[in-house]
Design a protein around this motif. Structure first.
Motif, PDB file in Angstrom:
ATOM      1  N   HIS A   1       0.827  -1.208   0.000  1.00 36.47           N
ATOM      2  CA  HIS A   1       0.000   0.000   0.000  1.00 36.47           C
ATOM      3  C   HIS A   1       0.863   1.261   0.000  1.00 36.47           C
ATOM      4  CE1 HIS A   1      -3.115  -2.736   1.824  1.00 36.47           C
ATOM      5  NE2 HIS A   1      -3.873  -2.054   0.983  1.00 36.47           N
TER       6      HIS A   1
ATOM      7  N   THR B   1      -6.321   2.520   8.540  1.00 33.29           N
ATOM      8  CA  THR B   1      -5.671   2.343   7.233  1.00 33.29           C
ATOM      9  C   THR B   1      -4.864   3.577   6.856  1.00 33.29           C
ATOM     10  OG1 THR B   1      -7.681   3.138   6.132  1.00 33.29           O
ATOM     11  CG2 THR B   1      -7.445   0.761   6.399  1.00 33.29           C
ATOM     12  N   TYR B   2      -4.238   4.214   7.862  1.00 36.02           N
ATOM     13  CA  TYR B   2      -3.529   5.459   7.603  1.00 36.02           C
ATOM     14  C   TYR B   2      -2.017   5.308   7.600  1.00 36.02           C
ATOM     15  CZ  TYR B   2      -8.124   7.378   8.820  1.00 36.02           C
ATOM     16  OH  TYR B   2      -9.472   7.658   8.877  1.00 36.02           O
TER      17      TYR B   2
ATOM     18  N   TYR C   1      -0.917  -0.711  11.765  1.00 36.52           N
ATOM     19  CA  TYR C   1      -1.789   0.313  12.359  1.00 36.52           C
ATOM     20  C   TYR C   1      -1.322   0.769  13.732  1.00 36.52           C
ATOM     21  CZ  TYR C   1      -4.307  -2.945  15.514  1.00 36.52           C
ATOM     22  OH  TYR C   1      -4.658  -3.831  16.507  1.00 36.52           O
TER      23      TYR C   1
ATOM     24  N   THR D   1     -13.756  -1.915   2.126  1.00 33.84           N
ATOM     25  CA  THR D   1     -13.374  -0.560   1.743  1.00 33.84           C
ATOM     26  C   THR D   1     -12.916   0.218   2.979  1.00 33.84           C
ATOM     27  OG1 THR D   1     -15.560   0.408   2.089  1.00 33.84           O
ATOM     28  CG2 THR D   1     -15.130  -0.616  -0.057  1.00 33.84           C
ATOM     29  N   GLU D   2     -12.125   1.262   2.730  1.00 35.30           N
ATOM     30  CA  GLU D   2     -11.639   2.079   3.852  1.00 35.30           C
ATOM     31  C   GLU D   2     -12.785   2.706   4.647  1.00 35.30           C
ATOM     32  OE1 GLU D   2      -8.042   4.520   3.443  1.00 35.30           O
ATOM     33  OE2 GLU D   2      -7.853   3.728   1.401  1.00 35.30           O
TER      34      GLU D   2
END
Length: 988
Positions: A91, A189-190, A248, A427-428
């Motif tokens: 990612h 998801t950052y 995370y 999905t995010e």
């Protein structure tokens, strides 16, 4: 976190369909190679499992001290090829200037500089945020068993919101300078915003982090500092390598913060904050040291890192984030453990202990995918209460759990989308949405249920086994269930039970169901059998394995809360008293779900309820306080849906309350009393009902509010507000006099109640509301005059505007509405949108205001229609149109429609249809209730309230009493209530 009053308003508006407009989203373009169509076709949003990261070396360099939000990064990832493939997929998001090199490593010499792979390129998929490394010519370049070292250099841009790497500014009062601080938020998801990575929880790896920053600043990360290298104006801080952990949890902070520290049992804990706040963290530090040690002892698993930092930030994602070894907090949550308000202090302690619990639940053992967020959040929520209760039994935090966690979990279906605890997301946005009331509160209640059902010691042994077996790894829910199963089979008392081998099936029936069971317990008094029925609270075809236990007149033991019987997942099941090992006489009472440890409602046949009522009236203490409260909570769905067989038995249950000195049941009773009060409003039974409730609540009110000390436990403080609200709502003279006097002193004498009586924090709104409920005309006029000369940005001004919603005077309400929305109003009190939202709230919270508001709309719709939000308000309150008023509604609706067309006005939504099912929807249930029960209630009350026991139905004089020795209680501003409450945006 929201203040209690603000939270209530926001939840009400959310439930009523008023939504906040989404804020702008910060974006930074990702500069990458043009996508190759054959690589990007119909990709899953999940990473493939072909490759796996073994270790990361992360270098971040920033000049944030210069106000430069750009940062540069270098990420080196050692990767193992687990299945032959033609690509390495990871990612990245909003990262630029990406440069990639790849080397093949020799498995025998992993540290040697390997052979350069020179035929590769990379592609970026913005839909999946995948950075895809692949050969220039498509072939299976990466063979199973090979290892590679992937080096990626890049640049990024810090944002102002807590996502990825973000910045915030601090003003230093000593030198009048601005200092910039950088911090991270990687969950969920950052992390991909900070560095290219395998940003899914299952891809655990070791991280070696190095940060280059100004020499005037310092840096902290997950692990202790390994080396600090000063190079003039810049410093490079290198940290020890982490154990395997999910992306995370990667965290670091660059700041000028100072810290206080304490080392205990080999773990150094520190509180980091801005230099001016350094000493405010001492109680938080003390609590952290005690809590880590207590959790180690409770689960028999040591905290696994050498340090644990707690950092107070001006901005944070929510109240706190549990990063391993580096918990970040919003500063008002961490640095206020020493505030005088007991409720806020305890809530912040629980919040800190929630994050510390995550060091085991989520950090040491992580979910393999976000479907199992509840394993993190449910365990951290529940055991934060358990461990706080062990350390501070005097705070009665398990009572707080019932009020703040369980009550929300029981009612979650009223406000939120319903889903199972285990719920697949991809999905995010969907991943963000599973951090909700279900993962936190519902899961905590289910965990509590099995903690008791499987024997508390046995359950904890199972959790200890789970933590030890899967430490530094990831799990599914089945791994958790199997660890508990092993412990259940080792329990001599449980291993012989018919269900002992079925822990997986039992727990899956709860984690994969959407709703909540209602268990009906129906006694056959002739053949000594009990029929158990279960159904979903919303009649969905769901069934559970339900742990039951029993207390009875002949065996009134409420302390043993383990499961005595598991009801199988069938609709109906009949057993003899002998099979249940129960001894019951015909007039004996039976209670199911001792101390309300099971997460379900229990309903009884009328004869058993009558037997319980007799016991409560004779000696209520024989039945546990939690179960006395549960009786009313469990009956609430029946009452609200008009499914109660006999209202007489409900009032027989109420009768004992005049002897109830435990405040736990009162919180549940308050909800039922308010429901009945609203439904009976305007009927001949209403004044009798208020007289009856005054008789019930008077002893408790006088005990709580006729003394000077405020040394109650937190639960008592919360319940006091329920008692106060209930007593004033039914016009108890002592309550109206009390609140009126305190409000008078706040409004007209400018008393600073907050600093003198901080324990009244949770009661600000109620005291003000009830205190202005019956103002005299002279007092109301003086208050309006004060408003005209008061700073409109002050909390005092907002308090007055907000409290006036409670007036019971039609004349005062008309004046109030004109002030807010009338011809001379220019939306100076509230803006246009706030005013319409607020009018909806006043309508729904004040029964006496409804007719006035309808009349006001009828006479002012041409003025109100100038607001694009008016139609939304009108549509909303039409749900409360009584059947008898529908012809008036039709005329008003037609007039509004004609005016909108004539003036070419464009509201936010279309005007509701006259024949819409929404019209009168909320009133139909109330009208059915009255049709079914009004005469029955009226007759019961007439019989119960003898002439000799009657009271004046109107309150005593509201003039301020002189010479009273009552304390001048606190009524501080409701924290700029109206504007802040209406404008705040909810965030997870």
């Amino acid at each position: 976190m929201l203040t209690p009053c603000a939270s209530i308003i926001i939840v009400l508006f959310a439930a009523l369909g008023w939504s906040q407009e989404a804020g702008a989203v910060e974006t930074v373009e990702t500069a990458t190679t043009t996508p190759s169509p054959h690589l990007l076709s119909t990709r899953s949003l999940r990473l493939p499992n072909d490759t796996y990261p073994l270790s990361y070396q992360l270098d971040i360099s920033t000049n944030i001290h210069l106000g430069d939000w750009r940062f540069s990064g270098n990420t080196t990832i050692d990767i193992e090829i687990r299945r032959s493939t033609n690509e390495i997929v990871l990612h990245a998001k909003n990262l630029s200037d990406i440069q990639i090199t790849l080397r093949l490593l020799d498995p025998q010499m992993p540290e040697a500089l390997g052979e350069l792979v020179d035929d590769i390129t990379h592609t970026y998929d913005p839909h999946t945020t995948f950075l895809i490394v692949h050969p220039l010519v498509n072939y299976q370049a990466f063979e199973a068993g090979q290892r590679y070292r992937l080096h990626i250099s890049y640049t990024g841009l810090m944002g102002t919101r807590p996502k990825g790497l973000y910045w915030m500014a601090y003003e230093e009062p000593l030198n009048n300078q601005t200092v910039y601080v950088a911090a991270t938020q990687s969950e969920p998801t950052y992390a991909r915003l900070i560095f290219p990575c395998y940003d899914e929880p299952a891809f655990k790896s070791n991280y070696s982090i190095r940060l280059t920053h100004s020499s005037s600043l310092m840096a902290v990360s997950n692990m202790p500092v390994l080396e600090v290298l000063n190079r003039g104006e810049l410093t490079t801080t290198t940290f020890q390598t982490t154990p395997p952990m999910s992306t995370y949890l990667v965290a670091f902070v660059i700041s000028n913060f100072e810290h206080i520290s304490e080392t205990y049992r080999g773990v150094t804990q520190s509180i980091y904050s801005s230099p001016t706040s350094k000493d405010k963290g001492r109680l938080a530090l003390k609590n952290a040291v005690l809590t880590v040690a207590a959790l180690e002892d409770y689960f028999g698993v040591k905290y696994s890192l050498p340090k644990l930092d707690h950092v107070a930030l001006k901005k944070n994602q929510g109240a706190a984030m549990e990063n391993w070894g580096l918990i970040t907090f919003r500063d008002d949550s961490l640095l206020s453990l020493d505030v005088t308000d007991k409720h806020k202090r305890l809530k912040n302690k629980l919040m800190q202990n929630h994050e510390i619990s995550h060091q085991w639940f989520g950090n040491l053992v992580s979910p393999e995918w976000w479907s199992y967020v509840w394993i993190n959040e449910g365990f951290a929520t529940y055991f934060s209460y358990v461990i706080t209760d062990l350390l501070h039994p005097e705070d009665r935090v398990m009572d707080i759990f019932i009020r703040d966690e369980a009550e929300h979990a029981y009612s979650y279906s009223s406000f939120f989308d319903v889903r199972p605890m285990t719920y697949y997301v991809e999905t995010e946005p969907d991943i963000m949405h599973v951090f909700d009331i279900i993962s936190y509160k519902r899961a905590a209640c289910v965990i509590k249920m099995f903690h008791h059902a499987f024997h508390q010691k046995t359950f904890v042994q199972g959790i200890s086994r789970y933590l030890k077996k899967f430490q530094y790894s990831v799990v599914s829910e089945q791994d958790l269930f199997d660890a508990i199963q092993e412990s259940v089979l080792e329990d001599v008392q449980l291993q012989q039970q018919s269900w002992a081998h079925m822990v997986r099936d039992i727990m899956l029936s709860w984690t994969h169901s959407e709703w909540l069971p209602i268990v009906s317990v129906i006694r056959n008094y002739e053949n000594d059998t009990i029929t158990l029925r279960q159904r979903s609270i919303h009649s969905k075809s769901e069934h559970w394995w339900i742990p039951l236990n029993f207390a009875s007149a002949q065996s009134p033991s409420f302390e043993h809360t383990h499961a005595e019987y598991f009801m199988p997942p069938v609709m109906e099941h009949t057993l003899s008293l002998e099979e249940l090992q129960l001894q019951l006489g015909g007039r004996d009472w039976l209670i199911v779900n001792k101390q309300q440890t099971g997460f379900y409602h229990v309903l009884y046949d009328t004869d058993n309820l009558q037997a319980i009522a007799r016991q409560l009236q004779q000696n209520h203490s024989l039945i546990h306080a939690m179960n006395r409260a549960a009786l009313f909570q469990d009956l609430a769905p029946l009452i609200e849906r008009n499914e109660l067989e006999s209202v007489d038995v409900l009032f027989e249950l109420f009768k004992y309350l005049k002897f109830e000195d435990d405040l736990t049941p009162w919180s549940q009773v308050a909800n039922t009393i308010e429901f009945l009060d609203c439904n009976l409003y305007g009927t001949t039974a209403h004044s009798l009902f208020k007289q009856f409730v005054r008789r019930l609540v008077a002893p408790t009110f006088l005990r709580l509010f006729n003394k000077d000390d405020t040394g109650e436990a937190t639960m008592d403080i919360l319940a006091r507000s329920d008692i106060l609200h209930m007593a004033c709502r039914v016009d108890m003279p002592e309550c109206l006099d009390y609140t009126h006097r305190l409000a008078h002193e706040y409004i007209f004498k400018n008393n600073n109640f907050e600093s003198d009586y901080p324990d009244y924090y949770a009661m600000h709104d109620i005291i003000l509301c009830m205190g202005v409920r019956h103002l005299s005309d002279e007092e109301f006029g003086r208050l309006i005059d004060l408003l005209n000369v008061t700073d409109r940005n002050s909390a005092y001004y907002d308090d007055m505007i907000y409290s006036l919603r409670c007036t019971q005077s039609h004349q005062h309400m008309r004046h109030y509405l004109n002030l807010l929305l009338g011809e001379n109003s220019t939306y100076t009190l509230l803006n246009e949108r706030e005013a319409m939202m607020y009018l909806s709230y006043v309508f729904k919270s004040n029964m006496a205001a409804r007719s006035v508001i309808w009349h006001f709309i009828d006479h002012n719709y041409k003025l109100l229609a100038r607001s694009t939000f008016f139609v939304q308000l009108f549509n909303d309150i039409t749900e409360f149109v009584p059947e008898r008023q529908k012809h008036h509604f039709a005329t008003l609706r037609q007039n509004i429609d004609m005016y909108l067309q004539l003036e070419h006005l464009s509201p936010k939504q279309p005007l509701i249809s006259i024949d819409s099912r929404r019209v009168g929807k909320k009133m139909r249930n109330s009208e059915q209730f009255l049709e079914k029960f009004e005469r029955q209630i009226h007759n019961w009350l007439l019989k119960e309230l003898s002439p000799n026991g009657s009271e004046n139905t109107y309150a005593a004089s509201l003039s301020v009493a002189n010479g009273s020795n009552r304390p001048a209680s606190l009524l501080s501003a409701a924290s700029k209530m109206v504007r802040s409450a209406l404008r705040v945006k909810l965030q997870f």
